[in-house]
Scaffold this motif. Structure first.
Motif, PDB file in Angstrom:
ATOM      1  N   LEU A  56     -20.245  15.911 -14.905  1.00 45.45           N
ATOM      2  CA  LEU A  56     -19.257  16.728 -14.196  1.00 45.45           C
ATOM      3  C   LEU A  56     -19.594  18.211 -14.314  1.00 45.45           C
ATOM      4  O   LEU A  56     -20.107  18.666 -15.341  1.00 45.45           O
ATOM      5  CB  LEU A  56     -17.861  16.469 -14.751  1.00 45.45           C
ATOM      6  CG  LEU A  56     -17.188  15.162 -14.313  1.00 45.45           C
ATOM      7  CD1 LEU A  56     -15.923  14.932 -15.112  1.00 45.45           C
ATOM      8  CD2 LEU A  56     -16.879  15.179 -12.821  1.00 45.45           C
ATOM      9  N   ALA A  57     -19.271  18.951 -13.270  1.00 46.23           N
ATOM     10  CA  ALA A  57     -19.544  20.387 -13.242  1.00 46.23           C
ATOM     11  C   ALA A  57     -18.635  21.116 -14.239  1.00 46.23           C
ATOM     12  O   ALA A  57     -17.711  20.547 -14.810  1.00 46.23           O
ATOM     13  CB  ALA A  57     -19.316  20.928 -11.836  1.00 46.23           C
ATOM     14  N   PHE A  58     -18.912  22.396 -14.434  1.00 44.33           N
ATOM     15  CA  PHE A  58     -18.212  23.198 -15.441  1.00 44.33           C
ATOM     16  C   PHE A  58     -16.701  23.201 -15.222  1.00 44.33           C
ATOM     17  O   PHE A  58     -15.930  22.805 -16.093  1.00 44.33           O
ATOM     18  CB  PHE A  58     -18.754  24.633 -15.431  1.00 44.33           C
ATOM     19  CG  PHE A  58     -17.896  25.612 -16.187  1.00 44.33           C
ATOM     20  CD1 PHE A  58     -17.618  25.440 -17.528  1.00 44.33           C
ATOM     21  CD2 PHE A  58     -17.346  26.713 -15.535  1.00 44.33           C
ATOM     22  CE1 PHE A  58     -16.807  26.336 -18.228  1.00 44.33           C
ATOM     23  CE2 PHE A  58     -16.546  27.616 -16.227  1.00 44.33           C
ATOM     24  CZ  PHE A  58     -16.280  27.433 -17.571  1.00 44.33           C
ATOM     25  N   ASP A  59     -16.251  23.649 -14.066  1.00 44.59           N
ATOM     26  CA  ASP A  59     -14.817  23.810 -13.843  1.00 44.59           C
ATOM     27  C   ASP A  59     -14.353  23.115 -12.574  1.00 44.59           C
ATOM     28  O   ASP A  59     -13.303  23.454 -12.030  1.00 44.59           O
ATOM     29  CB  ASP A  59     -14.459  25.299 -13.771  1.00 44.59           C
ATOM     30  CG  ASP A  59     -13.368  25.686 -14.780  1.00 44.59           C
ATOM     31  OD1 ASP A  59     -12.864  24.786 -15.466  1.00 44.59           O
ATOM     32  OD2 ASP A  59     -13.046  26.878 -14.854  1.00 44.59           O
ATOM     33  N   GLU A  60     -15.138  22.152 -12.106  1.00 43.00           N
ATOM     34  CA  GLU A  60     -14.790  21.426 -10.890  1.00 43.00           C
ATOM     35  C   GLU A  60     -14.954  19.940 -11.141  1.00 43.00           C
ATOM     36  O   GLU A  60     -15.832  19.523 -11.893  1.00 43.00           O
ATOM     37  CB  GLU A  60     -15.711  21.819  -9.728  1.00 43.00           C
ATOM     38  CG  GLU A  60     -15.737  23.288  -9.372  1.00 43.00           C
ATOM     39  CD  GLU A  60     -16.795  23.542  -8.313  1.00 43.00           C
ATOM     40  OE1 GLU A  60     -16.559  23.160  -7.143  1.00 43.00           O
ATOM     41  OE2 GLU A  60     -17.855  24.089  -8.649  1.00 43.00           O
ATOM     42  N   HIS A  61     -14.095  19.171 -10.489  1.00 39.10           N
ATOM     43  CA  HIS A  61     -14.204  17.717 -10.607  1.00 39.10           C
ATOM     44  C   HIS A  61     -15.240  17.244  -9.581  1.00 39.10           C
ATOM     45  O   HIS A  61     -14.936  16.514  -8.642  1.00 39.10           O
ATOM     46  CB  HIS A  61     -12.833  17.072 -10.414  1.00 39.10           C
ATOM     47  CG  HIS A  61     -11.911  17.372 -11.550  1.00 39.10           C
ATOM     48  ND1 HIS A  61     -11.547  16.434 -12.496  1.00 39.10           N
ATOM     49  CD2 HIS A  61     -11.308  18.521 -11.937  1.00 39.10           C
ATOM     50  CE1 HIS A  61     -10.747  16.988 -13.394  1.00 39.10           C
ATOM     51  NE2 HIS A  61     -10.588  18.264 -13.066  1.00 39.10           N
ATOM     52  N   ARG A  62     -16.462  17.696  -9.805  1.00 36.90           N
ATOM     53  CA  ARG A  62     -17.599  17.413  -8.920  1.00 36.90           C
ATOM     54  C   ARG A  62     -18.785  16.989  -9.767  1.00 36.90           C
ATOM     55  O   ARG A  62     -19.100  17.604 -10.789  1.00 36.90           O
ATOM     56  CB  ARG A  62     -17.950  18.689  -8.135  1.00 36.90           C
ATOM     57  CG  ARG A  62     -19.226  18.619  -7.338  1.00 36.90           C
ATOM     58  CD  ARG A  62     -19.449  19.904  -6.566  1.00 36.90           C
ATOM     59  NE  ARG A  62     -19.477  21.099  -7.416  1.00 36.90           N
ATOM     60  CZ  ARG A  62     -20.545  21.504  -8.100  1.00 36.90           C
ATOM     61  NH1 ARG A  62     -21.677  20.819  -8.054  1.00 36.90           N
ATOM     62  NH2 ARG A  62     -20.493  22.604  -8.842  1.00 36.90           N
ATOM     63  N   VAL A  63     -19.439  15.908  -9.367  1.00 36.06           N
ATOM     64  CA  VAL A  63     -20.584  15.405 -10.122  1.00 36.06           C
ATOM     65  C   VAL A  63     -21.822  16.193  -9.737  1.00 36.06           C
ATOM     66  O   VAL A  63     -22.147  16.337  -8.564  1.00 36.06           O
ATOM     67  CB  VAL A  63     -20.796  13.900  -9.846  1.00 36.06           C
ATOM     68  CG1 VAL A  63     -22.038  13.392 -10.568  1.00 36.06           C
ATOM     69  CG2 VAL A  63     -19.569  13.100 -10.258  1.00 36.06           C
ATOM     70  N   SER A  64     -22.516  16.731 -10.742  1.00 30.53           N
ATOM     71  CA  SER A  64     -23.730  17.498 -10.449  1.00 30.53           C
ATOM     72  C   SER A  64     -24.958  16.958 -11.177  1.00 30.53           C
ATOM     73  O   SER A  64     -26.022  17.550 -11.089  1.00 30.53           O
ATOM     74  CB  SER A  64     -23.521  18.976 -10.803  1.00 30.53           C
ATOM     75  OG  SER A  64     -23.061  19.118 -12.125  1.00 30.53           O
ATOM     76  N   ALA A  65     -24.828  15.846 -11.893  1.00 26.46           N
ATOM     77  CA  ALA A  65     -25.983  15.213 -12.550  1.00 26.46           C
ATOM     78  C   ALA A  65     -25.610  13.787 -12.920  1.00 26.46           C
ATOM     79  O   ALA A  65     -24.429  13.437 -13.018  1.00 26.46           O
ATOM     80  CB  ALA A  65     -26.393  15.992 -13.792  1.00 26.46           C
ATOM     81  N   GLU A  66     -26.630  12.966 -13.138  1.00 28.21           N
ATOM     82  CA  GLU A  66     -26.398  11.614 -13.635  1.00 28.21           C
ATOM     83  C   GLU A  66     -25.955  11.685 -15.094  1.00 28.21           C
ATOM     84  O   GLU A  66     -26.454  12.518 -15.862  1.00 28.21           O
ATOM     85  CB  GLU A  66     -27.679  10.781 -13.530  1.00 28.21           C
ATOM     86  CG  GLU A  66     -28.073  10.417 -12.113  1.00 28.21           C
ATOM     87  CD  GLU A  66     -27.072   9.461 -11.484  1.00 28.21           C
ATOM     88  OE1 GLU A  66     -26.671   8.481 -12.152  1.00 28.21           O
ATOM     89  OE2 GLU A  66     -26.681   9.703 -10.322  1.00 28.21           O
ATOM     90  N   PRO A  67     -25.038  10.831 -15.504  1.00 30.26           N
ATOM     91  CA  PRO A  67     -24.596  10.840 -16.901  1.00 30.26           C
ATOM     92  C   PRO A  67     -25.758  10.679 -17.879  1.00 30.26           C
ATOM     93  O   PRO A  67     -26.689   9.902 -17.644  1.00 30.26           O
ATOM     94  CB  PRO A  67     -23.653   9.634 -16.977  1.00 30.26           C
ATOM     95  CG  PRO A  67     -23.136   9.466 -15.591  1.00 30.26           C
ATOM     96  CD  PRO A  67     -24.284   9.844 -14.704  1.00 30.26           C
ATOM     97  N   GLY A  68     -25.714  11.494 -18.944  1.00 29.55           N
ATOM     98  CA  GLY A  68     -26.722  11.398 -19.997  1.00 29.55           C
ATOM     99  C   GLY A  68     -28.022  12.120 -19.730  1.00 29.55           C
ATOM    100  O   GLY A  68     -28.949  12.047 -20.545  1.00 29.55           O
ATOM    101  N   THR A  69     -28.101  12.858 -18.606  1.00 29.39           N
ATOM    102  CA  THR A  69     -29.367  13.506 -18.254  1.00 29.39           C
ATOM    103  C   THR A  69     -29.369  15.010 -18.473  1.00 29.39           C
ATOM    104  O   THR A  69     -30.436  15.611 -18.602  1.00 29.39           O
ATOM    105  CB  THR A  69     -29.728  13.235 -16.783  1.00 29.39           C
ATOM    106  OG1 THR A  69     -28.727  13.797 -15.932  1.00 29.39           O
ATOM    107  CG2 THR A  69     -29.854  11.747 -16.529  1.00 29.39           C
ATOM    108  N   ARG A  70     -28.201  15.630 -18.498  1.00 29.21           N
ATOM    109  CA  ARG A  70     -28.104  17.077 -18.700  1.00 29.21           C
ATOM    110  C   ARG A  70     -26.869  17.394 -19.537  1.00 29.21           C
ATOM    111  O   ARG A  70     -25.882  16.659 -19.507  1.00 29.21           O
ATOM    112  CB  ARG A  70     -27.987  17.818 -17.354  1.00 29.21           C
ATOM    113  CG  ARG A  70     -29.262  17.858 -16.533  1.00 29.21           C
ATOM    114  CD  ARG A  70     -28.989  18.426 -15.155  1.00 29.21           C
ATOM    115  NE  ARG A  70     -28.389  19.754 -15.188  1.00 29.21           N
ATOM    116  CZ  ARG A  70     -27.814  20.351 -14.142  1.00 29.21           C
ATOM    117  NH1 ARG A  70     -27.757  19.730 -12.985  1.00 29.21           N
ATOM    118  NH2 ARG A  70     -27.306  21.569 -14.254  1.00 29.21           N
ATOM    119  N   ARG A  71     -26.945  18.498 -20.289  1.00 26.58           N
ATOM    120  CA  ARG A  71     -25.782  18.973 -21.037  1.00 26.58           C
ATOM    121  C   ARG A  71     -25.075  20.007 -20.161  1.00 26.58           C
ATOM    122  O   ARG A  71     -25.479  21.173 -20.108  1.00 26.58           O
ATOM    123  CB  ARG A  71     -26.201  19.610 -22.354  1.00 26.58           C
ATOM    124  CG  ARG A  71     -25.037  19.906 -23.282  1.00 26.58           C
ATOM    125  CD  ARG A  71     -24.628  18.716 -24.115  1.00 26.58           C
ATOM    126  NE  ARG A  71     -25.709  18.287 -25.001  1.00 26.58           N
ATOM    127  CZ  ARG A  71     -25.695  17.180 -25.717  1.00 26.58           C
ATOM    128  NH1 ARG A  71     -24.661  16.366 -25.668  1.00 26.58           N
ATOM    129  NH2 ARG A  71     -26.718  16.865 -26.484  1.00 26.58           N
TER     130      ARG A  71
END
Length: 276
Positions: free
Chosen positions: A85-100
């Motif tokens: 999930l993005a910083f302050d938006e309920h928007r997916v910006s990466a696959e889970p477990g791939t980026r911090r």
């Protein structure tokens, strides 16, 4: 024990500041300033929220590896800022477990998940699970506030929380050890206010210092130090090697003043602890 270092908050360019140090055995080594004054915590809310989630886990209301948030994400991903999930938006910006990706939205989704599982509004669950048992009567997540950033508290109350984390009574110590251990090691990401860190290590609701540079803790802080800081000019760190925790709350937004002042303050606190 003399903690003259705590008086350094008087040199900070802030209207109000309070601080304290609590040892691993629960002894309060020092307090300074209006430690009963209520401050907005900003993201220092997150460790409190995470602790409530871990209580829900131990009570069997949720599992750390059950689905929560975006497709493929779990409660553990949300706690460790790896849900995508993005910083302050309920928007997916990466696959889970791939980026911090440090995500306020992730903690809001997490709170909603626990509320649905327990049939208790998250602010009330936090009160019942963490605040009330620890005697944190001045702390609250008020109204419909975000579980990522909208709690208010005092230094005195956060001393109680820091003592709990160092010698857990509400949780099994193994659960707390899991929370202060790196989840998904090696992931890079942005540490708010300090730029890209490789790796940007995080546990479950707690940021882990490791070898991050620059950082809001001190040059002499151990790599095992964990905690959180908030954009309202607040921080809480726990250094297992020093067997101590430090809380500092202010009413001035985080900025260059804090980047300059906080590490020197932490190093002075650690010096006092070593000299005692």
């Amino acid at each position: 024990m003399t903690m003259q270092s705590l008086a350094l908050t008087e040199t900070w360019p802030v209207p109000t500041a309070a601080s304290a140090v609590v040892l691993a055995d629960g002894t309060v080594a020092g307090r300074h300033g209006p430690t009963d004054h209520r401050f907005p915590l900003a993201s220092v809310t997150k460790p409190l929220a995470a602790y409530a989630v871990l209580v829900a886990y131990e009570e069997g209301a949720v599992e750390l590896d059950e689905p929560a948030g975006p497709a493929g994400s779990t409660v553990r991903h949300l706690l460790a800022h790896t849900s995508g999930l993005a910083f302050d938006e309920h928007r997916v910006s990466a696959e889970p477990g791939t980026r911090r990706i440090y995500s306020n939205a992730g903690f809001e989704v997490l709170a909603d998940h626990v509320a649905a599982a327990t049939d208790i509004p998250f602010a009330e669950y936090l009160r019942q699970a963490v605040l009330e048992p620890l005697g944190m009567t001045a702390t609250a997540l008020e109204g419909a506030g975000s579980a990522a950033k909208d709690a208010v508290s005092t230094v005195d109350d956060l001393v109680r929380f820091a003592a709990e984390v160092q010698a857990p009574r509400l949780l099994d110590p193994r659960t707390v050890l899991d929370a202060m251990t790196v989840a998904w090691p090696g992931l890079a990401g942005l540490l708010p206010g300090y730029g890209r860190q490789t790796p940007n290590d995080w546990g479950l609701g707690f940021e882990i210092r490791d070898a991050k540079s620059p950082h809001w803790t001190g040059a002499t802080s151990s790599p095992r130090t964990f905690g959180h800081f908030g954009q309202s000019g607040t921080f809480l760190w726990i250094d297992p090697d020093a067997a101590a925790a430090c809380v500092a709350l202010t009413d001035r937004a985080f900025g260059p003043w804090a980047v300059e002042a906080w590490p020197a303050f932490t190093d002075a606190v650690l010096h006092d602890l070593r000299a005692s």
